[in-house]
Design a protein around this motif. Structure first.
Motif, short mmCIF file in Angstrom:
data_model
loop_
_atom_site.label_atom_id
_atom_site.label_comp_id
_atom_site.label_asym_id
_atom_site.label_seq_id
_atom_site.Cartn_x
_atom_site.Cartn_y
_atom_site.Cartn_z
N LYS A 161 0.47 -22.12 29.01
CA LYS A 161 1.01 -20.75 29.03
C LYS A 161 0.07 -19.81 29.80
CE LYS A 161 2.53 -19.23 25.03
NZ LYS A 161 2.57 -19.06 23.55
N THR A 162 -1.24 -20.04 29.67
CA THR A 162 -2.21 -19.21 30.40
C THR A 162 -2.09 -19.46 31.91
OG1 THR A 162 -3.71 -19.39 28.50
CG2 THR A 162 -4.64 -18.55 30.55
N LEU A 163 -1.89 -20.71 32.28
CA LEU A 163 -1.69 -21.04 33.69
C LEU A 163 -0.38 -20.45 34.22
CD1 LEU A 163 -3.04 -24.69 33.74
CD2 LEU A 163 -3.76 -22.87 35.31
N VAL A 164 0.64 -20.46 33.39
CA VAL A 164 1.92 -19.84 33.77
C VAL A 164 1.70 -18.37 34.12
CG1 VAL A 164 4.20 -19.11 32.94
CG2 VAL A 164 3.37 -21.41 32.44
N MET A 165 0.98 -17.68 33.25
CA MET A 165 0.74 -16.26 33.47
C MET A 165 -0.10 -16.03 34.73
SD MET A 165 -0.64 -13.54 30.65
CE MET A 165 0.50 -14.26 29.48
N LEU A 166 -1.12 -16.87 34.94
CA LEU A 166 -1.97 -16.72 36.12
C LEU A 166 -1.16 -16.89 37.39
CD1 LEU A 166 -4.74 -16.57 37.57
CD2 LEU A 166 -4.93 -19.04 37.21
N TYR A 167 -0.41 -17.98 37.49
CA TYR A 167 0.34 -18.23 38.73
C TYR A 167 1.46 -17.21 38.93
CZ TYR A 167 -1.91 -22.60 40.02
OH TYR A 167 -2.82 -23.54 40.44
N TYR A 168 2.03 -16.74 37.83
CA TYR A 168 3.10 -15.76 38.00
C TYR A 168 2.55 -14.43 38.48
CZ TYR A 168 8.00 -14.76 37.43
OH TYR A 168 9.31 -14.49 37.69
N LEU A 169 1.39 -14.03 37.97
CA LEU A 169 0.74 -12.81 38.45
C LEU A 169 0.26 -12.98 39.89
CD1 LEU A 169 -1.27 -11.71 35.29
CD2 LEU A 169 0.68 -10.55 36.31
N MET A 170 -0.02 -14.22 40.29
CA MET A 170 -0.37 -14.50 41.68
C MET A 170 0.87 -14.57 42.57
SD MET A 170 -3.33 -17.43 41.16
CE MET A 170 -3.41 -17.83 42.90
N MET A 171 2.04 -14.40 41.92
CA MET A 171 3.33 -14.42 42.61
C MET A 171 3.64 -15.80 43.19
SD MET A 171 2.82 -10.67 44.32
CE MET A 171 4.34 -10.67 45.26
N ASN A 172 3.16 -16.83 42.50
CA ASN A 172 3.47 -18.21 42.86
C ASN A 172 4.46 -18.72 41.80
OD1 ASN A 172 3.57 -20.96 43.39
ND2 ASN A 172 1.39 -21.10 43.88
N SER A 173 5.73 -18.35 41.94
CA SER A 173 6.72 -18.61 40.90
C SER A 173 7.00 -20.10 40.73
CB SER A 173 8.02 -17.87 41.19
OG SER A 173 8.53 -18.23 42.45
N SER A 174 6.88 -20.90 41.81
CA SER A 174 7.16 -22.34 41.69
C SER A 174 6.13 -23.02 40.79
CB SER A 174 7.19 -22.98 43.07
OG SER A 174 5.94 -22.84 43.72
N LYS A 175 4.84 -22.67 40.98
CA LYS A 175 3.79 -23.23 40.13
C LYS A 175 3.95 -22.75 38.69
CE LYS A 175 0.60 -25.96 41.96
NZ LYS A 175 0.22 -27.24 41.31
N ALA A 176 4.27 -21.45 38.54
CA ALA A 176 4.46 -20.89 37.20
C ALA A 176 5.58 -21.62 36.48
CB ALA A 176 4.76 -19.40 37.30
N GLN A 177 6.67 -21.90 37.19
CA GLN A 177 7.80 -22.59 36.57
C GLN A 177 7.45 -24.03 36.23
OE1 GLN A 177 11.44 -22.07 38.76
NE2 GLN A 177 12.61 -22.21 36.86
N GLU A 178 6.67 -24.67 37.08
CA GLU A 178 6.24 -26.05 36.82
C GLU A 178 5.47 -26.14 35.51
OE1 GLU A 178 2.74 -29.01 38.40
OE2 GLU A 178 3.70 -27.73 39.89
N TYR A 179 4.49 -25.25 35.33
CA TYR A 179 3.69 -25.28 34.10
C TYR A 179 4.51 -24.83 32.89
CZ TYR A 179 -0.62 -26.32 36.62
OH TYR A 179 -1.60 -26.94 37.37
N ALA A 180 5.43 -23.89 33.09
CA ALA A 180 6.29 -23.45 31.99
C ALA A 180 7.18 -24.59 31.50
CB ALA A 180 7.13 -22.26 32.43
N MET A 181 7.71 -25.39 32.43
CA MET A 181 8.55 -26.52 32.06
C MET A 181 7.74 -27.56 31.28
SD MET A 181 11.70 -26.13 32.85
CE MET A 181 12.20 -27.84 32.62
#
Length: 368
Positions: free
Chosen positions: A311-331
């Motif tokens: 979840k922390t990585l999701v937040m980091l990548y999403y704030l970095m505007m890397n939605s594909s990485k954020a979605q990968e970790y969220a899944m």
């Protein structure tokens, strides 16, 4: 042409390679003020830092123009120093980013540039040289050159000992790198001593719960992990994750409020939506992915801790505007929560996934 012709060089002037200081045989054709011993070092410097600062070096390495007054001359000198200070920080950040990404070879030329500009601005004996020495030491450790790393660290220690104005932040960096040196030598007792000092000085400078202090906790956890003291390592890995999660969550809340009010944060400019520079982002990715790998290798003994890192990585990548990485970790978090955690946790992650899919994170844009 980018070959240096000896007869064209003024008598008494020695042209040195930017990377190794050997006699130069080539010159950068773009800026014509940067020299190299051969193609290998020219390509290495270009890949590392020179491409980014090539044109910025021209006014720094050419003779100053004639000024009509002392006031104009002083103004010209101030501008020169400002450019040098900008390049000090820029080269330092680039080198740091390379180190956190594991690109130790690429970090060396950028760190050398930062060191040379520091010498030019602050002199040979200034404590301001220490951060650059530490970058070079860490790069040397990453390349397996322990003797060279020790030389850089000795220079840094000597500079700190001679200084009466060394900050807690600099002491922290010095002890962290000494800790890394002794970890490389597998002298874990000495490594723990220096990392404890790192944490102490970082806490004095930034506080015990600051992301800049978390690096010391992380390296200390790595020592306990290597010694198979998993309870101690687990506690510290959890603390590091909590520090980053708290920072990212609080920063997102501030950004959300700012977006709602259609204002910039007190007029302060950020390069991206994390509030971190590129080096700090690379550090966060390295630390959190390392902890994730350790959590996942523990045969899911504590799935809630693995989910927390995800979840922390999701937040980091999403704030970095890397939605594909954020979605990968969220899944990945959702799948693990669905298998082993409560319905509440599964629902919370599903809401996070929905938020990512809806693309509700938007960068702050300035009014035209």
């Amino acid at each position: 042409m980018n070959v240096v012709y000896p007869l064209a060089v003024p008598k008494g002037r020695r042209l040195s390679c930017e990377v190794c200081e050997a006699p130069a045989e080539r010159v950068c054709a773009a800026c014509t003020v940067t020299y190299y011993c051969g193609v290998v070092h020219q390509k290495a410097d270009w890949r590392s830092i020179h491409e980014k600062i090539c044109q910025l070096l021209i006014p720094l390495r050419t003779a100053m123009p004639f000024y009509n007054s002392e006031e104009e001359r002083q103004h010209g000198l101030q501008q020169l120093q400002q450019r040098q200070k900008h390049l000090i920080e820029f080269c330092y950040t680039v080198a740091q980013k390379y180190l956190f990404e594991g690109k130790h070879e690429d970090a060396v030329p950028a760190a050398l540039h930062s060191l040379r500009f520091r010498v030019s601005v602050h002199g040979l004996n200034s404590v301001e040289l220490v951060p650059a020495y530490l970058l070079l030491a860490e790069a040397s450790l990453g390349l397996g050159r322990i003797v060279q790393a020790e030389e850089y660290l000795s220079q840094a220690q000597w500079t700190v000992l001679k200084s009466t104005k060394c900050s807690n932040a600099t002491h922290s960096l010095l002890h962290r790198n000494l800790g890394l040196l002794y970890m490389a030598k597998e002298n874990y007792e000495e490594a723990r001593y220096h990392l404890a000092n790192d944490i102490y000085f970082a806490s004095c400078a930034f506080g015990t719960e600051d992301i800049r202090t978390s690096g010391g906790y992380f390296q200390m956890a790595n020592i306990f992990h290597s010694l198979n003291k998993q309870d101690l390592a687990d506690t510290l890995y959890t603390k590091v994750t909590e520090i980053w999660h708290k920072y990212l969550n609080e920063y997102y809340q501030v950004l959300s409020q700012a977006r709602n009010q259609q204002i910039d944060l007190l007029g302060k400019h950020f390069d991206n939506d994390t509030g971190l520079d590129e080096a700090q982002e690379a550090e966060a990715i390295r630390i959190l992915t390392s902890i994730l790998n350790i959590r996942e290798s523990a045969s899911n003994e504590a799935p809630e801790k693995t989910v927390f890192v995800l979840k922390t990585l999701v937040m980091l990548y999403y704030l970095m505007m890397n939605s594909s990485k954020a979605q990968e970790y969220a899944m990945r978090a959702f799948s693990l929560a669905k298998e082993q955690l409560s319905v509440d946790e599964e629902t919370a992650i599903q809401e996070l996934l929905n938020l990512i899919s809806a693309e509700e994170f938007h960068p702050i844009t300035e009014d035209p």
